[in-house]
Design a protein around this motif. Structure first.
Motif, PDB file in Angstrom:
ATOM      1  N   THR A   1      12.019  -1.146 -14.808  1.00  0.00           N
ATOM      2  CA  THR A   1      12.452   0.164 -15.520  1.00  0.00           C
ATOM      3  C   THR A   1      13.269   0.782 -15.412  1.00  0.00           C
ATOM      4  O   THR A   1      13.198   1.864 -15.898  1.00  0.00           O
ATOM      5  N   GLY A   2      13.779   0.256 -13.719  1.00  0.00           N
ATOM      6  CA  GLY A   2      14.317   1.978 -13.121  1.00  0.00           C
ATOM      7  C   GLY A   2      13.545   2.318 -11.999  1.00  0.00           C
ATOM      8  O   GLY A   2      14.011   3.679 -11.822  1.00  0.00           O
ATOM      9  N   SER A   3      12.496   2.165 -11.895  1.00  0.00           N
ATOM     10  CA  SER A   3      11.577   2.971 -11.183  1.00  0.00           C
ATOM     11  C   SER A   3      11.311   2.099 -10.624  1.00  0.00           C
ATOM     12  O   SER A   3      10.892   0.465 -11.605  1.00  0.00           O
ATOM     13  N   MET A   4      10.198   1.681  -9.296  1.00  0.00           N
ATOM     14  CA  MET A   4       9.359   0.657  -8.951  1.00  0.00           C
ATOM     15  C   MET A   4       8.775   0.021  -9.626  1.00  0.00           C
ATOM     16  O   MET A   4       8.336  -0.819 -10.035  1.00  0.00           O
ATOM     17  N   TRP A   5       7.864   0.414 -10.361  1.00  0.00           N
ATOM     18  CA  TRP A   5       6.583   0.133 -11.149  1.00  0.00           C
ATOM     19  C   TRP A   5       7.014   1.158 -12.840  1.00  0.00           C
ATOM     20  O   TRP A   5       7.328   2.298 -13.154  1.00  0.00           O
ATOM     21  N   ALA A   6       6.730   0.714 -13.807  1.00  0.00           N
ATOM     22  CA  ALA A   6       6.651   1.113 -14.824  1.00  0.00           C
ATOM     23  C   ALA A   6       5.813   2.034 -15.335  1.00  0.00           C
ATOM     24  O   ALA A   6       6.374   3.654 -16.140  1.00  0.00           O
ATOM     25  N   VAL A   7       4.298   2.189 -14.582  1.00  0.00           N
ATOM     26  CA  VAL A   7       3.461   3.217 -14.423  1.00  0.00           C
ATOM     27  C   VAL A   7       3.637   4.500 -13.951  1.00  0.00           C
ATOM     28  O   VAL A   7       3.322   5.511 -14.857  1.00  0.00           O
ATOM     29  N   ASP A   8       4.966   4.598 -12.850  1.00  0.00           N
ATOM     30  CA  ASP A   8       6.072   5.679 -12.756  1.00  0.00           C
ATOM     31  C   ASP A   8       6.693   6.528 -13.947  1.00  0.00           C
ATOM     32  O   ASP A   8       6.421   7.532 -13.577  1.00  0.00           O
TER      33      ASP A   8
ATOM     34  N   ALA B   1       0.719  -0.776  -0.132  1.00  0.00           N
ATOM     35  CA  ALA B   1      -0.101   0.066   0.011  1.00  0.00           C
ATOM     36  C   ALA B   1       1.001   1.202  -0.102  1.00  0.00           C
ATOM     37  O   ALA B   1       0.486   2.363  -0.495  1.00  0.00           O
ATOM     38  N   GLU B   2       2.296   1.006   0.585  1.00  0.00           N
ATOM     39  CA  GLU B   2       3.181   2.224   0.702  1.00  0.00           C
ATOM     40  C   GLU B   2       3.878   2.222  -0.640  1.00  0.00           C
ATOM     41  O   GLU B   2       3.919   3.814  -1.257  1.00  0.00           O
ATOM     42  N   VAL B   3       4.085   1.382  -1.341  1.00  0.00           N
ATOM     43  CA  VAL B   3       5.210   1.576  -2.513  1.00  0.00           C
ATOM     44  C   VAL B   3       4.656   1.474  -3.454  1.00  0.00           C
ATOM     45  O   VAL B   3       5.256   2.249  -4.904  1.00  0.00           O
ATOM     46  N   THR B   4       3.035   0.984  -3.416  1.00  0.00           N
ATOM     47  CA  THR B   4       2.291   1.232  -5.438  1.00  0.00           C
ATOM     48  C   THR B   4       2.100   2.498  -4.764  1.00  0.00           C
ATOM     49  O   THR B   4       1.791   3.295  -4.514  1.00  0.00           O
ATOM     50  N   PRO B   5       1.749   2.887  -6.806  1.00  0.00           N
ATOM     51  CA  PRO B   5       1.100   3.854  -7.353  1.00  0.00           C
ATOM     52  C   PRO B   5      -0.699   4.428  -6.057  1.00  0.00           C
ATOM     53  O   PRO B   5      -1.281   3.327  -6.554  1.00  0.00           O
ATOM     54  N   GLY B   6      -0.258   6.100  -6.159  1.00  0.00           N
ATOM     55  CA  GLY B   6      -1.448   6.852  -5.778  1.00  0.00           C
ATOM     56  C   GLY B   6      -2.495   5.976  -4.509  1.00  0.00           C
ATOM     57  O   GLY B   6      -1.980   5.562  -3.742  1.00  0.00           O
TER      58      GLY B   6
ATOM     59  N   GLU C   1       3.435   8.795 -15.456  1.00  0.00           N
ATOM     60  CA  GLU C   1       2.289   8.991 -14.160  1.00  0.00           C
ATOM     61  C   GLU C   1       1.295   8.980 -13.995  1.00  0.00           C
ATOM     62  O   GLU C   1       0.119   9.511 -13.923  1.00  0.00           O
ATOM     63  N   VAL C   2       0.824   7.385 -14.465  1.00  0.00           N
ATOM     64  CA  VAL C   2      -0.350   6.905 -14.108  1.00  0.00           C
ATOM     65  C   VAL C   2      -0.620   6.188 -13.524  1.00  0.00           C
ATOM     66  O   VAL C   2      -0.253   4.902 -13.278  1.00  0.00           O
ATOM     67  N   VAL C   3      -1.706   6.308 -12.955  1.00  0.00           N
ATOM     68  CA  VAL C   3      -2.150   4.924 -11.160  1.00  0.00           C
ATOM     69  C   VAL C   3      -2.893   4.577 -12.344  1.00  0.00           C
ATOM     70  O   VAL C   3      -4.306   4.284 -12.686  1.00  0.00           O
ATOM     71  N   PRO C   4      -3.181   2.995 -12.167  1.00  0.00           N
ATOM     72  CA  PRO C   4      -4.028   2.404 -12.633  1.00  0.00           C
ATOM     73  C   PRO C   4      -5.124   1.689 -11.664  1.00  0.00           C
ATOM     74  O   PRO C   4      -4.742   2.480 -10.349  1.00  0.00           O
ATOM     75  N   ASP C   5      -6.184   1.232 -11.595  1.00  0.00           N
ATOM     76  CA  ASP C   5      -6.980   0.463 -10.956  1.00  0.00           C
ATOM     77  C   ASP C   5      -6.479   0.027 -10.593  1.00  0.00           C
ATOM     78  O   ASP C   5      -7.062  -0.389  -9.100  1.00  0.00           O
ATOM     79  N   ILE C   6      -5.458  -0.823 -11.160  1.00  0.00           N
ATOM     80  CA  ILE C   6      -5.648  -2.354 -10.208  1.00  0.00           C
ATOM     81  C   ILE C   6      -4.290  -2.513 -11.094  1.00  0.00           C
ATOM     82  O   ILE C   6      -3.866  -2.082 -12.233  1.00  0.00           O
ATOM     83  N   ILE C   7      -3.014  -2.986 -10.435  1.00  0.00           N
ATOM     84  CA  ILE C   7      -1.860  -3.762 -11.027  1.00  0.00           C
ATOM     85  C   ILE C   7      -1.145  -5.069 -10.165  1.00  0.00           C
ATOM     86  O   ILE C   7      -1.795  -5.760  -9.201  1.00  0.00           O
ATOM     87  N   THR C   8      -1.343  -5.974 -11.295  1.00  0.00           N
ATOM     88  CA  THR C   8      -0.724  -7.179 -10.983  1.00  0.00           C
ATOM     89  C   THR C   8       0.509  -7.696 -10.656  1.00  0.00           C
ATOM     90  O   THR C   8       1.863  -6.772 -11.257  1.00  0.00           O
TER      91      THR C   8
ATOM     92  N   PRO D   1       2.999  -2.472 -19.156  1.00  0.00           N
ATOM     93  CA  PRO D   1       3.345  -0.557 -19.713  1.00  0.00           C
ATOM     94  C   PRO D   1       4.236  -0.651 -19.990  1.00  0.00           C
ATOM     95  O   PRO D   1       4.607   0.061 -21.041  1.00  0.00           O
ATOM     96  N   VAL D   2       5.074  -1.631 -20.445  1.00  0.00           N
ATOM     97  CA  VAL D   2       6.302  -1.432 -21.561  1.00  0.00           C
ATOM     98  C   VAL D   2       5.861  -3.765 -21.597  1.00  0.00           C
ATOM     99  O   VAL D   2       5.804  -4.287 -20.532  1.00  0.00           O
TER     100      VAL D   2
END
Length: 439
Positions: free
Chosen positions: A256-263, A99-104, A266-273, A215-216
């Protein structure tokens, strides 16, 4: 196996696989006895530089000491508690950490055992939340091999003799600039995202639950979308009452050089697998959603006997600490250096049609420059050359993946702890292989 003659141990393992295991994948032919950092050793004492990480799994390095110790500590306490029957601390702590490290506002997590389970669960949740059933995914995308996730996968080579898969799935064009009719070899304008609207209007019954994208794109060939593409996809999905599911099974956990590729977008998905790098090799998968979306699940809607295994969760907590302790920064820095070096290959070798990627998730697309490719776009993909280059690298002591939709992309996905000297060795070996195989 310790009693086996070292000179024949590799062959013995391979014979056992042939005799007793189902043929589920084309082998890289490196029977593994031990591994450490970026090095894999076989039963005959041969050492290999691993720039594939078991398909982007050992992100913090093979046998990372801190991760191993975390797993051992939990093994001394208890191994199985079924986190959906008996609450336990490792699962609770990992869910809180995610919850702390995932986006948004992504907050609540469901744990399974693999990436394909994470994707299947995410689709169930999207259907429950929206009340809709249809799903759209990307052509050339990959989301797993169970029937549900296979239906999302946009590549017939994974589906041969496996149909019919589930209904209510459509696909739209991948943001593959190198082979895009819209881009015509120039900068991608992102019009492929607008094509999603067309596909919804022509291929669905207006009952859309989710749009699922990597995302990639990994198995598709390390395809990075243009700026603004992912944001546009999310907006179109929401306009049609659907959720955006970001499949970060391969791209997550610093790849990808960030915790998540979506970073990067700058997009917060509704669900991240998530899966692969989450526990550095221990079996664990997860999907995380906002509290509003997650609470659509009621007790009994979804379950996993082994999901949230305490040993795997303990390892995953240490993986996150390791990543945030400097390994993601290394992936970012090494990735920037790798991007420049691979671009030099594109200039120097006609058979290198394109190089692309983010961080330490990068690809080299090999082509036949004398022939035009599918639909008259770019040179012909050269899967035969890629296969021979991969075999040459193996003989030179380098493990490198070969993939892409056309089977012609050399895949750089090393442990994220890799140093510049090791990366340079891999690139030099790749150059030597290309030179010899095209002589």
């Amino acid at each position: 196996m310790s009693r086996q003659d070292p000179a024949t141990a590799n062959a013995t393992i391979e014979e056992q696989y042939q005799e007793y295991l189902m043929p589920i994948w084309k082998s890289l032919d490196v029977p593994v006895r031990r591994a450490q950092g970026c090095t894999v050793e076989d039963f005959e004492g041969n050492e290999y530089l691993d720039v594939f990480s078991g398909i982007a799994v050992t992100n913090v390095g093979h046998r990372n000491e801190a991760v191993v110790e975390a797993a051992k500590d939990q093994l001394d306490k208890f191994v199985h508690g079924c986190s959906y029957v008996h609450p336990h601390q490792p699962a609770a702590d990992l869910a809180e950490r995610l919850a702390e490290v995932t986006p948004g506002d992504l907050q609540k997590t469901f744990f399974g055992n693999s990436g394909t389970e994470a994707v299947e669960g995410a689709i169930k949740l999207a259907r429950k939340y929206t009340g809709n059933t249809e799903v759209i995914a990307l052509e050339m995308g990959f989301h797993g091999r169970t029937l549900g996730s296979l239906a999302l996968t946009g590549n017939k080579s994974y589906k041969a003799d496996m149909g019919p898969v589930i209904n209510d799935v459509s696909h739209f064009a991948a943001p593959y600039a190198y082979r895009c009719q819209t881009c015509e070899g120039g900068p991608c304008p992102g019009d492929c995202a607008a094509e999603l609207e067309h596909r919804i209007n022509t291929h669905t019954a207006d009952d859309l639950a989710a749009v699922v994208v990597e995302p990639v794109m990994g198995e598709g060939g390390m395809i990075v979308p243009p700026e603004g593409w992912l944001q546009q996809v999310k907006e179109i999905a929401h306009d049609h009452g659907a959720l955006l599911v970001a499949d970060e099974v391969q791209t997550g956990y610093g790849r990808t050089g960030s915790m998540w590729a979506v970073d990067h977008f700058e997009v917060v998905p509704d669900i991240i697998t998530q899966a692969k790098g989450i526990a550095n090799g221990l079996p664990l998968g997860a999907f995380t959603a906002s509290a509003e979306v997650a609470d659509a699940f009621e007790s009994g809607d979804h379950l996993s006997t082994f999901g949230g295994n305490p040993v795997a969760c303990g390892a995953a907590l240490e993986v996150i600490d390791q990543l945030e302790g400097g390994i993601i920064e290394n992936a970012r820095n090494r990735g920037e250096w790798l991007t420049e070096r691979l671009a030099e290959l594109e200039t120097e070798y006609e058979v290198v049609g394109d190089t692309r990627g983010l961080g330490l998730m990068q690809g080299v697309e090999l082509v036949d420059p004398t022939a035009t490719g599918p639909r008259g776009i770019a040179p012909t993909p050269d899967a035969k050359l890629a296969k021979s280059v991969g075999a040459h690298l193996h003989e030179d002591g380098v493990i490198m993946g070969v993939g892409g939709f056309y089977g012609n992309v050399m895949r750089f996905q090393p442990p994220l702890i890799i140093g510049e000297e090791e990366l340079d060795r891999a690139i030099s070996a790749l150059e030597a292989a290309i030179t010899e195989e095209t002589a």
